[in-house]
Design a protein around this motif. Sequence first.
Motif, PDB file in Angstrom:
ATOM      1  N   GLY A 192     106.300 -75.929  -6.770  1.00 50.65           N
ATOM      2  CA  GLY A 192     107.072 -74.772  -6.348  1.00 50.65           C
ATOM      3  C   GLY A 192     107.567 -73.853  -7.440  1.00 50.65           C
ATOM      4  O   GLY A 192     108.410 -72.997  -7.179  1.00 50.65           O
ATOM      5  N   ILE A 193     107.066 -74.010  -8.687  1.00 50.31           N
ATOM      6  CA  ILE A 193     107.470 -73.068  -9.722  1.00 50.31           C
ATOM      7  C   ILE A 193     106.262 -72.205 -10.084  1.00 50.31           C
ATOM      8  O   ILE A 193     105.216 -72.721 -10.426  1.00 50.31           O
ATOM      9  CB  ILE A 193     107.944 -73.807 -10.996  1.00 50.31           C
ATOM     10  CG1 ILE A 193     109.102 -74.743 -10.657  1.00 50.31           C
ATOM     11  CG2 ILE A 193     108.365 -72.816 -12.057  1.00 50.31           C
ATOM     12  CD1 ILE A 193     109.649 -75.477 -11.855  1.00 50.31           C
ATOM     13  N   ALA A 194     106.422 -70.908 -10.016  1.00 54.50           N
ATOM     14  CA  ALA A 194     105.329 -70.004 -10.379  1.00 54.50           C
ATOM     15  C   ALA A 194     105.765 -69.156 -11.562  1.00 54.50           C
ATOM     16  O   ALA A 194     106.948 -69.026 -11.832  1.00 54.50           O
ATOM     17  CB  ALA A 194     104.955 -69.115  -9.198  1.00 54.50           C
ATOM     18  N   ARG A 195     104.794 -68.573 -12.272  1.00 55.39           N
ATOM     19  CA  ARG A 195     105.162 -67.805 -13.455  1.00 55.39           C
ATOM     20  C   ARG A 195     104.249 -66.622 -13.686  1.00 55.39           C
ATOM     21  O   ARG A 195     103.123 -66.571 -13.190  1.00 55.39           O
ATOM     22  CB  ARG A 195     105.119 -68.700 -14.688  1.00 55.39           C
ATOM     23  CG  ARG A 195     103.696 -69.049 -15.079  1.00 55.39           C
ATOM     24  CD  ARG A 195     103.658 -69.716 -16.422  1.00 55.39           C
ATOM     25  NE  ARG A 195     104.016 -68.813 -17.504  1.00 55.39           N
ATOM     26  CZ  ARG A 195     104.182 -69.199 -18.764  1.00 55.39           C
ATOM     27  NH1 ARG A 195     104.044 -70.458 -19.077  1.00 55.39           N
ATOM     28  NH2 ARG A 195     104.492 -68.333 -19.696  1.00 55.39           N
ATOM     29  N   THR A 196     104.774 -65.681 -14.444  1.00 55.34           N
ATOM     30  CA  THR A 196     103.904 -64.640 -14.995  1.00 55.34           C
ATOM     31  C   THR A 196     103.877 -64.841 -16.500  1.00 55.34           C
ATOM     32  O   THR A 196     104.633 -65.650 -17.042  1.00 55.34           O
ATOM     33  CB  THR A 196     104.430 -63.233 -14.681  1.00 55.34           C
ATOM     34  OG1 THR A 196     105.700 -63.073 -15.319  1.00 55.34           O
ATOM     35  CG2 THR A 196     104.550 -63.010 -13.202  1.00 55.34           C
ATOM     36  N   PHE A 197     103.001 -64.104 -17.164  1.00 54.74           N
ATOM     37  CA  PHE A 197     102.796 -64.317 -18.594  1.00 54.74           C
ATOM     38  C   PHE A 197     103.262 -63.127 -19.397  1.00 54.74           C
ATOM     39  O   PHE A 197     103.286 -61.996 -18.927  1.00 54.74           O
ATOM     40  CB  PHE A 197     101.322 -64.578 -18.890  1.00 54.74           C
ATOM     41  CG  PHE A 197     100.824 -65.874 -18.333  1.00 54.74           C
ATOM     42  CD1 PHE A 197     100.293 -65.927 -17.061  1.00 54.74           C
ATOM     43  CD2 PHE A 197     100.904 -67.037 -19.075  1.00 54.74           C
ATOM     44  CE1 PHE A 197      99.848 -67.132 -16.535  1.00 54.74           C
ATOM     45  CE2 PHE A 197     100.450 -68.236 -18.561  1.00 54.74           C
ATOM     46  CZ  PHE A 197      99.924 -68.284 -17.287  1.00 54.74           C
ATOM     47  N   GLN A 198     103.610 -63.398 -20.629  1.00 58.09           N
ATOM     48  CA  GLN A 198     104.099 -62.337 -21.495  1.00 58.09           C
ATOM     49  C   GLN A 198     102.991 -61.304 -21.748  1.00 58.09           C
ATOM     50  O   GLN A 198     103.209 -60.109 -21.617  1.00 58.09           O
ATOM     51  CB  GLN A 198     104.544 -62.967 -22.809  1.00 58.09           C
ATOM     52  CG  GLN A 198     105.305 -62.046 -23.696  1.00 58.09           C
ATOM     53  CD  GLN A 198     105.762 -62.782 -24.938  1.00 58.09           C
ATOM     54  OE1 GLN A 198     105.406 -63.934 -25.169  1.00 58.09           O
ATOM     55  NE2 GLN A 198     106.545 -62.116 -25.744  1.00 58.09           N
ATOM     56  N   ASN A 199     101.791 -61.790 -22.165  1.00 59.87           N
ATOM     57  CA  ASN A 199     100.629 -60.906 -22.205  1.00 59.87           C
ATOM     58  C   ASN A 199      99.923 -61.061 -20.873  1.00 59.87           C
ATOM     59  O   ASN A 199      99.606 -62.160 -20.473  1.00 59.87           O
ATOM     60  CB  ASN A 199      99.677 -61.316 -23.320  1.00 59.87           C
ATOM     61  CG  ASN A 199     100.373 -61.307 -24.666  1.00 59.87           C
ATOM     62  OD1 ASN A 199     101.219 -60.471 -24.921  1.00 59.87           O
ATOM     63  ND2 ASN A 199     100.028 -62.256 -25.507  1.00 59.87           N
ATOM     64  N   ILE A 200      99.659 -59.982 -20.238  1.00 55.53           N
ATOM     65  CA  ILE A 200      99.112 -60.045 -18.885  1.00 55.53           C
ATOM     66  C   ILE A 200      97.862 -60.906 -18.843  1.00 55.53           C
ATOM     67  O   ILE A 200      96.948 -60.717 -19.622  1.00 55.53           O
ATOM     68  CB  ILE A 200      98.780 -58.627 -18.362  1.00 55.53           C
ATOM     69  CG1 ILE A 200     100.064 -57.828 -18.253  1.00 55.53           C
ATOM     70  CG2 ILE A 200      98.075 -58.696 -17.039  1.00 55.53           C
ATOM     71  CD1 ILE A 200      99.869 -56.463 -17.662  1.00 55.53           C
ATOM     72  N   ARG A 201      97.858 -61.874 -17.941  1.00 55.98           N
ATOM     73  CA  ARG A 201      96.681 -62.733 -17.786  1.00 55.98           C
ATOM     74  C   ARG A 201      96.172 -62.639 -16.369  1.00 55.98           C
ATOM     75  O   ARG A 201      96.200 -63.607 -15.624  1.00 55.98           O
ATOM     76  CB  ARG A 201      97.018 -64.177 -18.135  1.00 55.98           C
ATOM     77  CG  ARG A 201      97.422 -64.361 -19.589  1.00 55.98           C
ATOM     78  CD  ARG A 201      97.625 -65.814 -19.894  1.00 55.98           C
ATOM     79  NE  ARG A 201      96.374 -66.419 -20.303  1.00 55.98           N
ATOM     80  CZ  ARG A 201      96.239 -67.177 -21.371  1.00 55.98           C
ATOM     81  NH1 ARG A 201      97.269 -67.417 -22.128  1.00 55.98           N
ATOM     82  NH2 ARG A 201      95.080 -67.709 -21.668  1.00 55.98           N
ATOM     83  N   LEU A 202      95.729 -61.467 -16.018  1.00 53.15           N
ATOM     84  CA  LEU A 202      95.111 -61.340 -14.700  1.00 53.15           C
ATOM     85  C   LEU A 202      93.657 -61.777 -14.781  1.00 53.15           C
ATOM     86  O   LEU A 202      93.103 -61.919 -15.857  1.00 53.15           O
ATOM     87  CB  LEU A 202      95.151 -59.874 -14.258  1.00 53.15           C
ATOM     88  CG  LEU A 202      96.510 -59.330 -13.859  1.00 53.15           C
ATOM     89  CD1 LEU A 202      96.404 -57.834 -13.622  1.00 53.15           C
ATOM     90  CD2 LEU A 202      97.006 -60.026 -12.605  1.00 53.15           C
ATOM     91  N   PHE A 203      93.043 -61.966 -13.646  1.00 54.24           N
ATOM     92  CA  PHE A 203      91.614 -62.210 -13.610  1.00 54.24           C
ATOM     93  C   PHE A 203      90.967 -60.835 -13.581  1.00 54.24           C
ATOM     94  O   PHE A 203      90.762 -60.244 -12.525  1.00 54.24           O
ATOM     95  CB  PHE A 203      91.240 -63.045 -12.392  1.00 54.24           C
ATOM     96  CG  PHE A 203      91.986 -64.348 -12.323  1.00 54.24           C
ATOM     97  CD1 PHE A 203      92.780 -64.659 -11.243  1.00 54.24           C
ATOM     98  CD2 PHE A 203      91.917 -65.257 -13.369  1.00 54.24           C
ATOM     99  CE1 PHE A 203      93.476 -65.848 -11.195  1.00 54.24           C
ATOM    100  CE2 PHE A 203      92.614 -66.451 -13.323  1.00 54.24           C
ATOM    101  CZ  PHE A 203      93.402 -66.747 -12.232  1.00 54.24           C
TER     102      PHE A 203
END
Lengths: 577, 276, 310
Positions: free
Chosen positions: B87-98
């Motif tokens: 249940g923990i989600a995150r975003t990244f400091q440098n964008i890591r999209l697909f």
Amino acid sequence: MKPMTTPTPATPLIPLPLTIARALTTAGAALTALSTFLAWTWTKAFPGNLTVTGYPGGLQLLTLTGALLTLIQLLATWNTPGLRWLSPTRSHTPTTYLAAGTLATTWYTLIAISVQLGGLANLEPGGYLAAAAALLTLAGALALPFERRPTHAARTPLPPPRPLPAWAEILIIAAAFALALSVLTYGIGTAYGELFTGFLLLTGFATAALFAAGLITRLSALTHKHRNITVTAAFIAAAAFPLTQDTDEYTLIVVNILIFSTVALGLNVVVGLAGLLDLGYVAFLGVGAYTAALVSGSTASTLHIHFPFWAAVLTGAAASLVFGVVIGAPTLRLRGDYLAIVTLGFGEIFRITVGNLNGESGPSLTNGPNGIPNIPDLAIGNYNFGEKQKLGFITLNPFANYYLLMLLVTVLVVLVFSRAGNSRIGRAWIAIREDETAATAMGINGFRLKLLAFALGATLAGLAGTVQAHVAYTVVPEQYVFAGPVPPNSAFLLAAVILGGMGTITGPLLGAALLYLIPAKLQFLQDYQLLTFGIALILLMRFRPEGIIPNRRQQLEFHEPTTTATPPAPKAEAQTS
Amino acid sequence: MTTTSDAPAAPLLAATGVTMRFGGLTAVRAVDLTVHPHQIVGLIGPNGAGKTTFFNCLTGLYTPTEGTVTYRGTRLPPKPHLVTTAGIARTFQNIRLFANMTVLENVLVGRHTRTKEGLLAALLRGPRFHRAEKTSEERAMELLEFTGLANKRHHLARNLPYGEQRKLEIARALASEPGLLLLDEPTAGMNPHETRTTEQLVLAIREKGTAVLVIEHDMRFIFNLCDHVAVLVQGQKLVEGTPDTVQSDERVIAAYLGTPLENPPGDDTDPTGDAT
Amino acid sequence: MHELPQTLVSGLALGALYGLIAIGYTMVYGIVQLINFAHGEIVMIGGFGALTIRLWLPGSVPLGAALPLMLLGGALTSVAVATAAERFAYRPLRGAPRLAPLITAIGLSIALQQIVWAFYPDAKKSRSFPQFGGDAFEITGNIHIQRDDLFVLIAAPLCMLALGFFVAKSRTGRAMQATAQDPDTARLMGVNTDRIIVLAFAIGGAFAAVAAVAQGLRAGQINFEMGFILGLKAFTAAVLGGIGNIYGAMLGGVVLGIAETASTTYIQDIPGMQQLGGGGWKDVWAFVLLIVVLLVRPQGLLGERVADRA
């Protein structure tokens, strides 16, 4: 309806007024066509009998086709009523491609004649006329105004086609398949290497022309709309092939192409979807083949059992699955390059091991370097694949039987690939390939999914291997090398997937067909085949790594500059916080 | 450890004594932090303070050398993908999209852990598969509308402007239906307008029931949003409390502006952090 | 454990050979994360280069005198091919997804094999390579060293020491270390990383030539295919020792060499495994060793040293 971005017209290579350019091209094409009716050489030593005045033969037919196509395409772009549908993009580029293709095959023919027979003196005036006319045509075509090809992202959408009733569209699809099938059959049936080379040249340029004319886009739209019909039509076309043949000669070639394609498609799951570097794939094919050979009642088999076909298939696939898991489990947790080396090693070790298991150097299982010959023909119920069978009014030769069986396997593999790719699992594979850390953060268990892809690929190869064992009657270790002149081997499989286009369905099929036919047909390259192959790989990765049929993703991956979005102001973008 | 905001229920996330050592370097030193349901907690500090490292400890990317992290009372599983499932989600400091997948596909991937149709289901394409795909698409579209990206769903992620890429990252993280969302510098590089939009988005996320822990340098963003702020300097928690408390704390000002202190927490304070 | 000392000595010689090749792999991988698939062929080409020098010299020149020239010739050829490969095949693909340079490497490997097969006189079969021959040196009653093995037992440590000294003490060596750890920062510090990469390829090439001569001396022949399995084993050795780690590469090579030699000596004594101990199985056991190492200690014996590209 206005296009979104107007293609930038550019000055043609040879600046001439439009009417003159058109006249030149038309005249050139007509002359080239005419020249094929003349004799190009005085001796029949060059294959195809180009000595006759009055009708074209051999390679002259190719030149004739090319010239006529150029003419028709030019007329289509000239807004000739009735032909406008041939050029949706209204661009002159297809004409130029076709002219170039005609030139290529004509000049190739003439050069081949000179080289083989020892001198330009062997050419008749007809040949010189052909050379000049082809050059004239290309010059004229290059003088036509052309549009610079827009980048992939900014491609102008075509104006919508005239709406047609559904039956007409389906008819078009069927016709397209019939055309493709005839072209393919002609290519397979070319009797001598020079004809095949000319054929390749012309088809290559013609395909480029088709793309540039926008016809491929149109056809794609149609097939997309009538998805099921297309698939059925493709299947029927493929199934009908052996019926067009009187002898088994070409059916055997096509069976082998099918086997090669199916295995390539299996590799495509591993490499194209999940992005895993598998360099020993042919070993899984071998595992399946050897397993089937051992359990199918061959006299040389050390296991004296004879499973029914479905059991042999399941055993072969299961054996490959087991090996896939055994190899994958320790390696897939590690960096991807290690998988490359381990699979390469496995490929070699498989070959060495089965070569050793002959009772002397090792326990007796696989009869060593001699392999397991005399695998009996498949028999499902009363249907013996090794004999001619009659179904109604259709006679099927033995290889036709195997061909149809292999076709079923191919359809199965295509289905697996397509369904797996367009699903939650497929998306997860692509995510892992794009950025494994981010994928993990989305809750994707990278290791498990990679193992799934790897094992699935191994199973599919094993499946194809069981059929291959029966088609080839024999299995020997030497077939399963990393690189060799005869496909399938791991290097060729990888090349087929990449050449054709990773991640697509038609890609590996096309790549496999090309890589099988070219070495088989171009016998004169004999000693230099592998060398050409190696150099071709290098050039391919340098200039067109996405292959012939590009996957939309791949094309962007390889060609567009990596635009990692950078923040507008250099605010605190430090690596650590 | 003082928590001044009203903390009604049991903590959602409880990090106790988390220490992270890399060989001889201690990046995070005995940090305690709790996040309660419906809270928005801010984590600030100069560059190099260990904030992202601490995040990585919270998501299983690193295993803390010492200390424990519990989520909803249970210890965090050791693997990142299990943390997301928990249940923990995150975003990244440098964008890591697909980058080469479409906007919609990115969010669909985010939903991976809440769906379970495996290979067999994909191959058989039964009714359950089709239903699951349809539901996934609907949920994904909801999230895209929530973040304002619905009309770009078939665009490739790499072709989006920077601000929308950040929003997509958030939408993708939300797709796993997390109880706690970790945002790593969500407004880096944004202009003030985009920053306000992000603020609204985070508030809306909290309304929907997800707690948020955010690393940021933009102080106005922090003060507008957070119930509770913790300051990390040189790997240690310096101060913690409401935004007002933290803002007026001398030590915090010193950490950012570099006035020499009598009892500094570390050897040098790095004055390159942004001043408000 | 009969014959243990002999096994160790023979295995050491073999292992030193693997180690020299492994260093080439590990240096390149450590800096650019590329498995230079063609490195095995660079070894092979170095061997043919050395052979050419030998054939060009008058037959009366003794092998001992010819050897330095052979090494030089071999090294020149290897280094030339290696640096050309870097410049024209790999450098254009620097930013590409990992599959592209790997396929290029495969293509290059096949092409190089075929060039030698097709164009070098009589290379379609093996070509005989000069050997010292003669009686083996006797160290004690049990241990013999073939004269031809002496070469690698002397050359490999010398090369290692030279390289170690160079990397640790010289300015360029430090630049190499920096590039291996963090190429971007190294560039910011003024290091010409392109040149460093060329240097890595070149050193790998030079060592490959030494290894090729060693192999030629041991086996008495070289052939166009020798690079493939040598390369595979050498990369295994590099992984064994810790990829990117130069000392690891040599250590891994030695371990692999000893393990391989031991497998031919001892496996057949294990009850039930008689048939799996012959010479035909040594490659299989080398592969098994690789799998075991990957399972148990994937970072290798001495630990990895790879630039973090995350």
